[in-house]
Design a protein around this motif. Structure first.
Motif, mmCIF file in Angstrom:
data_model
loop_
_atom_site.group_PDB
_atom_site.id
_atom_site.type_symbol
_atom_site.label_atom_id
_atom_site.label_comp_id
_atom_site.label_asym_id
_atom_site.label_seq_id
_atom_site.Cartn_x
_atom_site.Cartn_y
_atom_site.Cartn_z
ATOM 1 N N VAL A 1 -11.216 2.710 3.632
ATOM 2 C CA VAL A 1 -11.386 3.158 2.240
ATOM 3 C C VAL A 1 -10.203 2.723 1.388
ATOM 4 C CG1 VAL A 1 -11.489 5.190 0.743
ATOM 5 C CG2 VAL A 1 -12.919 5.075 2.787
ATOM 6 N N VAL A 2 -8.994 2.895 1.906
ATOM 7 C CA VAL A 2 -7.792 2.497 1.165
ATOM 8 C C VAL A 2 -7.797 0.996 0.901
ATOM 9 C CG1 VAL A 2 -5.273 2.250 1.326
ATOM 10 C CG2 VAL A 2 -6.365 4.421 1.931
ATOM 11 N N MET A 3 -8.099 0.211 1.941
ATOM 12 C CA MET A 3 -8.071 -1.243 1.783
ATOM 13 C C MET A 3 -9.160 -1.717 0.839
ATOM 14 S SD MET A 3 -6.169 -3.739 3.001
ATOM 15 C CE MET A 3 -6.177 -4.853 1.594
ATOM 16 N N ALA A 4 -10.360 -1.194 1.000
ATOM 17 C CA ALA A 4 -11.468 -1.615 0.139
ATOM 18 C C ALA A 4 -11.238 -1.196 -1.306
ATOM 19 C CB ALA A 4 -12.775 -1.025 0.661
ATOM 20 N N THR A 5 -10.747 0.014 -1.498
ATOM 21 C CA THR A 5 -10.500 0.503 -2.860
ATOM 22 C C THR A 5 -9.418 -0.321 -3.544
ATOM 23 O OG1 THR A 5 -11.144 2.749 -2.223
ATOM 24 C CG2 THR A 5 -9.856 2.510 -4.236
ATOM 25 N N ALA A 6 -8.334 -0.581 -2.814
ATOM 26 C CA ALA A 6 -7.256 -1.385 -3.386
ATOM 27 C C ALA A 6 -7.729 -2.793 -3.720
ATOM 28 C CB ALA A 6 -6.081 -1.440 -2.413
ATOM 29 N N THR A 7 -8.506 -3.387 -2.824
ATOM 30 C CA THR A 7 -9.013 -4.741 -3.064
ATOM 31 C C THR A 7 -9.892 -4.787 -4.303
ATOM 32 O OG1 THR A 7 -8.929 -5.233 -0.689
ATOM 33 C CG2 THR A 7 -10.333 -6.637 -2.053
ATOM 34 N N ARG B 1 -2.113 -11.360 -4.554
ATOM 35 C CA ARG B 1 -3.248 -12.230 -4.893
ATOM 36 C C ARG B 1 -4.440 -11.349 -5.287
ATOM 37 N NH1 ARG B 1 0.282 -15.308 -4.804
ATOM 38 N NH2 ARG B 1 0.455 -17.350 -3.767
ATOM 39 N N PRO B 2 -4.305 -10.598 -6.384
ATOM 40 C CA PRO B 2 -5.304 -9.571 -6.711
ATOM 41 C C PRO B 2 -6.698 -10.113 -6.979
ATOM 42 C CG PRO B 2 -3.802 -9.915 -8.547
ATOM 43 C CD PRO B 2 -3.220 -10.651 -7.387
ATOM 44 N N HIS B 3 -6.800 -11.347 -7.448
ATOM 45 C CA HIS B 3 -8.113 -11.891 -7.790
ATOM 46 C C HIS B 3 -8.687 -12.775 -6.686
ATOM 47 C CE1 HIS B 3 -8.239 -10.363 -11.961
ATOM 48 N NE2 HIS B 3 -6.934 -10.360 -11.796
ATOM 49 N N MET B 4 -8.190 -12.605 -5.467
ATOM 50 C CA MET B 4 -8.758 -13.255 -4.292
ATOM 51 C C MET B 4 -9.128 -12.160 -3.296
ATOM 52 S SD MET B 4 -9.932 -15.609 -2.496
ATOM 53 C CE MET B 4 -9.704 -16.922 -3.674
ATOM 54 N N PRO B 5 -10.292 -11.504 -3.488
ATOM 55 C CA PRO B 5 -10.662 -10.358 -2.661
ATOM 56 C C PRO B 5 -11.080 -10.716 -1.239
ATOM 57 C CG PRO B 5 -12.431 -10.873 -4.187
ATOM 58 C CD PRO B 5 -11.278 -11.759 -4.557
ATOM 59 N N VAL B 6 -11.189 -12.007 -0.936
ATOM 60 C CA VAL B 6 -11.616 -12.405 0.410
ATOM 61 C C VAL B 6 -10.661 -11.867 1.470
ATOM 62 C CG1 VAL B 6 -12.004 -14.382 1.940
ATOM 63 C CG2 VAL B 6 -12.820 -14.459 -0.419
ATOM 64 N N TYR B 7 -9.369 -11.903 1.169
ATOM 65 C CA TYR B 7 -8.386 -11.410 2.143
ATOM 66 C C TYR B 7 -8.600 -9.925 2.427
ATOM 67 C CZ TYR B 7 -3.962 -9.962 4.205
ATOM 68 O OH TYR B 7 -3.017 -9.419 5.047
ATOM 69 N N VAL C 1 1.093 -4.421 5.863
ATOM 70 C CA VAL C 1 1.132 -5.862 5.600
ATOM 71 C C VAL C 1 0.080 -6.258 4.565
ATOM 72 C CG1 VAL C 1 0.780 -8.147 6.614
ATOM 73 C CG2 VAL C 1 2.027 -6.399 7.897
ATOM 74 N N ALA C 2 -1.147 -5.763 4.742
ATOM 75 C CA ALA C 2 -2.272 -6.251 3.955
ATOM 76 C C ALA C 2 -2.244 -5.818 2.500
ATOM 77 C CB ALA C 2 -3.587 -5.802 4.602
ATOM 78 N N LEU C 3 -1.803 -4.607 2.219
ATOM 79 C CA LEU C 3 -1.814 -4.132 0.833
ATOM 80 C C LEU C 3 -0.873 -4.948 -0.061
ATOM 81 C CD1 LEU C 3 -2.099 -0.283 1.411
ATOM 82 C CD2 LEU C 3 -3.847 -1.787 0.442
ATOM 83 N N PRO C 4 0.374 -5.205 0.352
ATOM 84 C CA PRO C 4 1.222 -6.065 -0.491
ATOM 85 C C PRO C 4 0.687 -7.493 -0.620
ATOM 86 C CG PRO C 4 2.566 -4.811 1.053
ATOM 87 C CD PRO C 4 1.138 -4.628 1.469
#
Length: 240
Positions: A223-229, A186-192, A178-181
């Motif tokens: 790691v995946v979520m932080a790196t993608a964000t 919203r790539p420039h809103m890293p808060v999510y 859910v979170a990656l898509p």
């Protein structure tokens, strides 16, 4: 609902949502004795410190709703996400009253809350007063993305649908699915993404030295979520 009524209703709902923990018994997780399979400490549940983020969420949502009513009343940018956000806040105010005794109902409610919060966040313009409009919705939606999966994971393990470890890993996969898509939209809103990473890190801390399989899976997920964000936030062209 009338556009005139919606902004003050949203502020009242945000205040009620923040006040709910003061008038209901403290929620420390579902009572293990309620379930057929007793698991004293579900592996999918983050460490207690992670829930401190609720203080930031409450305050930021109140600021958002107050600013929308006092300074942007009738502004379409604030009205677009207001109705699903209102629904999420009303359900959230009621959630604590049912969570202690009715875990299945509470899980259904928090899943709906998460869907409404995500809808509100995705309706918010991420380039228009981002720290007052999109960001408070991002942290709310990010935490509920994780919290809904945690609640579902506890139910699946408690009723023996999956083992404790399998439920935790399945929910980590669900959160990322859910979170990656959402973060990519919203790539420039890293808060999510940062909020989801915070929740997953809480799972690492809770399982460290106790469940290596879940710990390693959560480390990989964080790691995946932080790196993608981070990578998405540094992309040149916002995908809005």
């Amino acid at each position: 609902m009338s556009q005139r009524i919606l902004p003050p209703a949203l502020l009242l709902a945000a205040l009620a949502f923040a006040a709910a923990p003061l008038v209901t018994p403290p929620f420390m997780g579902y009572d293990p004795a309620i379930f057929p399979v007793i698991i004293a400490r579900p592996s999918v549940q983050p460490a207690g410190y992670a829930f401190a983020i609720w203080g930031v969420i409450y305050l930021w949502l109140i600021v958002h709703a107050g600013f929308a009513m006092l300074r942007r009343n009738g502004d379409a940018a604030y009205l677009r996400p207001a109705l699903p956000l209102l629904g999420a806040l009303i359900l959230g105010t009621l959630w604590l009253a049912i969570a202690g005794s009715y875990p299945i109902t509470a899980t259904a409610v928090i899943l709906i809350m998460a869907a409404l919060a995500l809808t509100a966040y995705l309706r918010a313009d991420p380039t228009d007063e981002r720290w007052l409009l999109a960001a408070p919705l991002a942290i709310f939606a990010g935490w509920l993305t994780a919290a809904a999966a945690v609640s579902l994971g506890v139910i699946l393990a408690g009723y023996g649908v999956l083992s404790d470890t399998a439920a935790a890993i399945a929910m980590l996969i669900l959160v990322l699915a859910v979170a990656l898509p959402v973060q990519a939209s919203r790539p420039h809103m890293p808060v999510y993404g940062a909020t989801v990473t915070w929740a997953i890190t809480g799972i690492i801390v809770a399982n460290w030295g106790l469940n290596d399989v879940v710990t390693n899976a959560a480390v990989a997920g964080a790691v995946v979520m932080a790196t993608a964000t981070l990578a998405l936030s540094q992309s040149r062209k916002p995908a809005y």
